[in-house]
Design a protein around this motif. Structure first.
Motif, short mmCIF file in Angstrom:
data_model
loop_
_atom_site.label_atom_id
_atom_site.label_comp_id
_atom_site.label_asym_id
_atom_site.label_seq_id
_atom_site.Cartn_x
_atom_site.Cartn_y
_atom_site.Cartn_z
N TYR A 141 -71.87 72.19 81.94
CA TYR A 141 -71.14 71.62 80.81
C TYR A 141 -70.43 70.32 81.20
O TYR A 141 -70.52 69.30 80.50
CB TYR A 141 -70.11 72.61 80.26
CG TYR A 141 -69.07 71.95 79.39
CD1 TYR A 141 -69.41 71.42 78.14
CD2 TYR A 141 -67.75 71.81 79.82
CE1 TYR A 141 -68.46 70.79 77.35
CE2 TYR A 141 -66.80 71.19 79.03
CZ TYR A 141 -67.16 70.68 77.80
OH TYR A 141 -66.22 70.04 77.03
N PHE A 142 -69.71 70.33 82.32
CA PHE A 142 -68.95 69.15 82.72
C PHE A 142 -69.87 67.98 83.04
O PHE A 142 -69.60 66.84 82.66
CB PHE A 142 -68.06 69.49 83.93
CG PHE A 142 -67.13 70.64 83.67
CD1 PHE A 142 -66.04 70.50 82.82
CD2 PHE A 142 -67.34 71.88 84.26
CE1 PHE A 142 -65.19 71.56 82.57
CE2 PHE A 142 -66.50 72.95 84.02
CZ PHE A 142 -65.41 72.79 83.16
N ARG A 143 -70.97 68.26 83.71
CA ARG A 143 -71.92 67.18 84.04
C ARG A 143 -72.54 66.61 82.77
O ARG A 143 -72.72 65.40 82.62
CB ARG A 143 -73.01 67.72 84.97
CG ARG A 143 -74.03 66.67 85.39
CD ARG A 143 -74.79 67.13 86.62
NE ARG A 143 -75.57 68.32 86.33
CZ ARG A 143 -76.84 68.29 85.93
NH1 ARG A 143 -77.45 67.12 85.76
NH2 ARG A 143 -77.51 69.39 85.71
N THR A 144 -72.86 67.50 81.81
CA THR A 144 -73.48 67.05 80.57
C THR A 144 -72.54 66.14 79.78
O THR A 144 -72.97 65.15 79.18
CB THR A 144 -73.87 68.26 79.71
OG1 THR A 144 -74.77 69.10 80.46
CG2 THR A 144 -74.55 67.82 78.43
N MET A 145 -71.26 66.45 79.78
CA MET A 145 -70.28 65.69 79.02
C MET A 145 -69.72 64.50 79.80
O MET A 145 -68.89 63.76 79.29
CB MET A 145 -69.13 66.60 78.59
CG MET A 145 -69.52 67.66 77.60
SD MET A 145 -69.97 66.98 75.99
CE MET A 145 -68.36 66.59 75.32
N GLY A 146 -70.17 64.31 81.01
CA GLY A 146 -69.66 63.20 81.81
C GLY A 146 -68.22 63.37 82.24
O GLY A 146 -67.50 62.39 82.43
N ILE A 147 -67.79 64.62 82.38
CA ILE A 147 -66.43 64.91 82.86
C ILE A 147 -66.49 64.99 84.39
O ILE A 147 -67.21 65.83 84.93
CB ILE A 147 -65.91 66.23 82.27
CG1 ILE A 147 -65.89 66.14 80.73
CG2 ILE A 147 -64.52 66.55 82.80
CD1 ILE A 147 -65.59 67.47 80.06
N PRO A 148 -65.77 64.15 85.10
CA PRO A 148 -65.92 64.11 86.56
C PRO A 148 -65.40 65.37 87.25
O PRO A 148 -64.36 65.91 86.88
CB PRO A 148 -65.10 62.88 86.96
CG PRO A 148 -64.10 62.71 85.87
CD PRO A 148 -64.78 63.16 84.61
N LEU A 149 -66.15 65.82 88.24
CA LEU A 149 -65.72 66.92 89.10
C LEU A 149 -64.97 66.32 90.27
O LEU A 149 -65.52 65.55 91.06
CB LEU A 149 -66.93 67.71 89.59
CG LEU A 149 -66.64 68.89 90.51
CD1 LEU A 149 -65.88 69.99 89.77
CD2 LEU A 149 -67.95 69.45 91.09
N LEU A 150 -63.68 66.63 90.39
CA LEU A 150 -62.83 66.02 91.41
C LEU A 150 -62.79 66.82 92.71
O LEU A 150 -62.69 66.24 93.79
CB LEU A 150 -61.40 65.86 90.86
CG LEU A 150 -61.27 65.10 89.53
CD1 LEU A 150 -59.81 65.04 89.09
CD2 LEU A 150 -61.86 63.70 89.64
#
Length: 230
Positions: A141-150
Protein backbone atom coordinates in the motif's frame (compact mmCIF):
# COMPACT_ATOMS: atom_id res chain seq x y z
CA UNK A 1 -43.38 83.93 -7.23
CA UNK A 2 -44.29 80.54 -8.73
CA UNK A 3 -41.51 80.55 -11.31
CA UNK A 4 -38.59 80.89 -8.85
CA UNK A 5 -40.15 78.19 -6.65
CA UNK A 6 -40.45 75.81 -9.62
CA UNK A 7 -36.85 76.44 -10.61
CA UNK A 8 -35.72 75.80 -7.04
CA UNK A 9 -37.71 72.54 -6.90
CA UNK A 10 -36.12 71.29 -10.10
CA UNK A 11 -32.66 72.16 -8.84
CA UNK A 12 -33.32 70.38 -5.56
CA UNK A 13 -34.55 67.23 -7.34
CA UNK A 14 -31.60 67.13 -9.72
CA UNK A 15 -29.19 67.62 -6.81
CA UNK A 16 -30.79 64.75 -4.90
CA UNK A 17 -30.52 62.46 -7.91
CA UNK A 18 -26.87 63.41 -8.35
CA UNK A 19 -26.09 62.63 -4.72
CA UNK A 20 -27.90 59.29 -4.96
CA UNK A 21 -25.98 58.42 -8.14
CA UNK A 22 -22.67 59.31 -6.49
CA UNK A 23 -23.55 57.20 -3.46
CA UNK A 24 -24.41 54.21 -5.66
CA UNK A 25 -21.13 54.57 -7.58
CA UNK A 26 -19.19 54.75 -4.31
CA UNK A 27 -20.99 51.63 -3.03
CA UNK A 28 -20.21 49.72 -6.24
CA UNK A 29 -16.54 50.68 -6.01
CA UNK A 30 -16.43 49.61 -2.36
CA UNK A 31 -18.07 46.25 -3.15
CA UNK A 32 -15.68 45.72 -6.07
CA UNK A 33 -12.73 46.35 -3.74
CA UNK A 34 -14.11 43.87 -1.21
CA UNK A 35 -14.54 41.24 -3.94
CA UNK A 36 -11.03 41.86 -5.25
CA UNK A 37 -9.54 41.54 -1.76
CA UNK A 38 -11.53 38.34 -1.15
CA UNK A 39 -10.43 36.88 -4.48
CA UNK A 40 -6.81 37.78 -3.72
CA UNK A 41 -6.97 36.10 -0.32
CA UNK A 42 -8.60 32.99 -1.82
CA UNK A 43 -5.94 32.74 -4.53
CA UNK A 44 -3.23 33.17 -1.89
CA UNK A 45 -4.81 30.43 0.27
CA UNK A 46 -5.09 28.08 -2.71
CA UNK A 47 -1.48 28.72 -3.67
CA UNK A 48 -0.43 28.02 -0.08
CA UNK A 49 -2.42 24.74 -0.03
CA UNK A 50 -0.94 23.66 -3.36
CA UNK A 51 2.49 24.16 -1.82
CA UNK A 52 1.72 21.80 1.08
CA UNK A 53 3.32 18.37 0.81
CA UNK A 54 0.50 15.80 1.15
CA UNK A 55 3.00 13.09 2.05
CA UNK A 56 2.18 10.91 -0.96
CA UNK A 57 2.53 10.95 -4.74
CA UNK A 58 -0.89 10.95 -6.45
CA UNK A 59 0.53 10.90 -9.98
CA UNK A 60 -0.82 8.01 -12.07
CA UNK A 61 -2.66 6.50 -9.10
CA UNK A 62 -6.12 5.05 -9.72
CA UNK A 63 -8.35 4.44 -6.70
CA UNK A 64 -11.65 2.60 -6.36
CA UNK A 65 -13.85 1.53 -3.50
CA UNK A 66 -15.07 -1.97 -2.72
CA UNK A 67 -16.74 -3.73 0.16
CA UNK A 68 -15.03 -6.78 1.67
CA UNK A 69 -17.25 -9.11 3.74
CA UNK A 70 -16.08 -10.01 7.21
CA UNK A 71 -17.51 -12.56 9.65
CA UNK A 72 -17.37 -10.30 12.70
CA UNK A 73 -17.27 -6.55 12.13
CA UNK A 74 -15.09 -5.69 15.13
CA UNK A 75 -13.87 -8.84 16.85
CA UNK A 76 -13.32 -11.50 14.23
CA UNK A 77 -10.68 -12.34 11.63
CA UNK A 78 -11.00 -11.09 8.04
CA UNK A 79 -13.75 -12.91 6.13
CA UNK A 80 -11.51 -13.11 3.07
CA UNK A 81 -8.01 -13.94 4.32
CA UNK A 82 -6.67 -14.15 0.75
CA UNK A 83 -8.09 -10.78 -0.30
CA UNK A 84 -4.70 -9.01 -0.48
CA UNK A 85 -3.08 -11.85 -2.39
CA UNK A 86 -5.96 -12.15 -4.83
CA UNK A 87 -5.99 -8.39 -5.38
CA UNK A 88 -2.27 -8.38 -6.10
CA UNK A 89 -2.32 -11.40 -8.41
CA UNK A 90 -5.37 -10.37 -10.43
CA UNK A 91 -5.11 -6.57 -10.61
CA UNK A 92 -1.33 -6.67 -10.66
CA UNK A 93 -1.47 -8.78 -13.82
CA UNK A 94 -3.25 -6.02 -15.78
CA UNK A 95 -0.82 -4.49 -18.32
CA UNK A 96 0.52 -1.13 -17.18
CA UNK A 97 -0.09 -1.72 -13.48
CA UNK A 98 3.12 -1.07 -11.55
CA UNK A 99 1.94 -1.73 -7.99
CA UNK A 100 -1.28 -2.68 -6.16
CA UNK A 101 -2.35 -2.08 -2.57
CA UNK A 102 -5.44 -1.53 -0.44
CA UNK A 103 -6.34 0.44 2.67
CA UNK A 104 -9.47 0.83 4.76
CA UNK A 105 -9.38 4.65 4.68
CA UNK A 106 -7.98 6.61 1.77
CA UNK A 107 -6.15 9.86 2.52
CA UNK A 108 -8.37 12.98 2.69
CA UNK A 109 -11.42 10.81 3.44
CA UNK A 110 -10.95 10.56 7.21
CA UNK A 111 -9.91 7.63 9.36
CA UNK A 112 -10.79 5.75 12.52
CA UNK A 113 -9.09 6.10 15.89
CA UNK A 114 -7.87 3.60 18.47
CA UNK A 115 -6.54 3.91 21.99
CA UNK A 116 -3.60 1.87 23.27
CA UNK A 117 -1.07 1.32 26.02
CA UNK A 118 2.63 1.78 25.26
CA UNK A 119 4.64 -1.18 26.42
CA UNK A 120 7.53 -0.25 28.70
CA UNK A 121 5.97 3.04 29.76
CA UNK A 122 3.79 3.79 32.81
CA UNK A 123 0.24 2.62 32.11
CA UNK A 124 -2.27 5.34 31.34
CA UNK A 125 -5.32 5.76 33.53
CA UNK A 126 -8.65 4.44 32.23
CA UNK A 127 -10.29 7.02 30.01
CA UNK A 128 -6.95 8.73 29.31
CA UNK A 129 -5.34 6.28 26.90
CA UNK A 130 -3.07 7.72 24.23
CA UNK A 131 -4.57 7.35 20.79
CA UNK A 132 -3.91 7.70 17.09
CA UNK A 133 -5.58 7.38 13.73
CA UNK A 134 -5.97 3.73 12.76
CA UNK A 135 -6.42 1.84 9.51
CA UNK A 136 -5.75 -1.59 8.02
CA UNK A 137 -3.78 -2.07 4.82
CA UNK A 138 -2.50 -4.69 2.40
CA UNK A 139 1.16 -5.20 1.50
CA UNK A 140 2.55 -2.65 -0.99
CA UNK A 141 0.00 0.00 0.00
CA UNK A 142 2.68 2.52 1.00
CA UNK A 143 4.78 1.86 -2.11
CA UNK A 144 1.72 2.14 -4.35
CA UNK A 145 0.75 5.51 -2.86
CA UNK A 146 4.29 6.86 -2.93
CA UNK A 147 4.45 7.13 0.86
CA UNK A 148 8.14 6.87 1.83
CA UNK A 149 9.31 4.08 4.12
CA UNK A 150 11.69 5.71 6.60
CA UNK A 151 12.63 2.74 8.80
CA UNK A 152 12.00 -0.98 8.96
CA UNK A 153 9.69 -2.70 6.50
CA UNK A 154 6.20 -2.70 5.04
CA UNK A 155 3.69 -5.49 5.55
CA UNK A 156 4.18 -8.79 3.76
CA UNK A 157 1.98 -11.76 3.01
CA UNK A 158 3.69 -13.55 5.90
CA UNK A 159 1.95 -11.22 8.37
CA UNK A 160 -1.01 -13.46 9.11
CA UNK A 161 -3.13 -14.50 12.09
CA UNK A 162 -0.56 -17.23 12.76
CA UNK A 163 2.34 -14.79 13.16
CA UNK A 164 3.17 -12.07 15.68
CA UNK A 165 1.00 -8.96 15.50
CA UNK A 166 2.68 -6.02 13.79
CA UNK A 167 2.01 -2.38 12.95
CA UNK A 168 3.53 0.36 10.81
CA UNK A 169 3.44 3.87 12.31
CA UNK A 170 3.90 7.33 10.85
CA UNK A 171 6.74 9.68 11.68
CA UNK A 172 4.63 11.87 13.98
CA UNK A 173 3.64 8.90 16.12
CA UNK A 174 7.28 7.78 16.30
CA UNK A 175 8.43 11.23 17.46
CA UNK A 176 5.58 11.53 19.97
CA UNK A 177 6.03 8.27 21.85
CA UNK A 178 9.68 7.35 21.13
CA UNK A 179 11.36 10.77 20.60
CA UNK A 180 14.90 9.62 21.37
CA UNK A 181 14.60 5.93 20.55
CA UNK A 182 14.31 3.73 17.51
CA UNK A 183 10.61 2.80 17.50
CA UNK A 184 11.16 -0.33 15.40
CA UNK A 185 10.86 -3.27 17.77
CA UNK A 186 8.81 -1.35 20.34
CA UNK A 187 5.28 -2.50 21.07
CA UNK A 188 1.82 -1.27 22.02
CA UNK A 189 -1.27 -3.05 23.31
CA UNK A 190 -4.62 -2.16 21.82
CA UNK A 191 -6.99 -0.83 24.44
CA UNK A 192 -5.78 -1.75 27.91
CA UNK A 193 -2.72 -3.69 29.04
CA UNK A 194 -4.47 -6.98 28.25
CA UNK A 195 -5.11 -6.06 24.61
CA UNK A 196 -3.43 -7.49 21.53
CA UNK A 197 0.34 -6.92 21.53
CA UNK A 198 1.50 -5.24 18.32
CA UNK A 199 5.15 -4.67 17.46
CA UNK A 200 6.32 -1.74 15.35
CA UNK A 201 8.03 -3.08 12.22
CA UNK A 202 8.17 0.08 10.14
CA UNK A 203 7.95 3.87 10.10
CA UNK A 204 6.52 5.75 7.12
CA UNK A 205 6.34 9.42 6.24
CA UNK A 206 3.48 11.58 7.45
CA UNK A 207 0.37 11.87 5.29
CA UNK A 208 -2.22 14.61 5.79
CA UNK A 209 -5.16 12.23 6.11
CA UNK A 210 -7.61 14.92 7.23
CA UNK A 211 -6.82 17.40 4.47
CA UNK A 212 -4.09 19.75 3.29
CA UNK A 213 -5.26 22.44 5.69
CA UNK A 214 -5.24 20.12 8.71
CA UNK A 215 -2.22 19.26 10.89
CA UNK A 216 -0.68 15.80 10.66
CA UNK A 217 -2.05 13.31 13.19
CA UNK A 218 -0.44 10.32 14.83
CA UNK A 219 -1.25 7.32 12.67
CA UNK A 220 -0.70 3.57 12.72
CA UNK A 221 -1.60 0.76 10.36
CA UNK A 222 -2.24 -2.92 10.88
CA UNK A 223 -2.09 -5.67 8.24
CA UNK A 224 -5.52 -6.53 6.87
CA UNK A 225 -4.73 -10.21 7.41
CA UNK A 226 -4.29 -9.64 11.15
CA UNK A 227 -6.98 -7.04 11.74
CA UNK A 228 -9.86 -7.44 14.15
CA UNK A 229 -11.67 -4.38 12.81
CA UNK A 230 -13.84 -4.20 9.74
Amino acid sequence: MNEPLKEGGRGSTEGGRSRLRNALVASEVALALVLLCGAGLMIESMARLLGVDPGLNPKNVLTMQMSVPQEELYNGPPGLPRFCQDLESHVGAVPGIASVGAVAHLPFEGDAGRGFQIEGQPPAEPGHLPGAGYSVACPNYFRTMGIPLLKGREFTHQDTLGSAGVIVINETMAHTFWPKEDPVGRAIRLGDSNGARLTVVGVVGDVRYRGLDEPVRRQFFRPYTQADGR
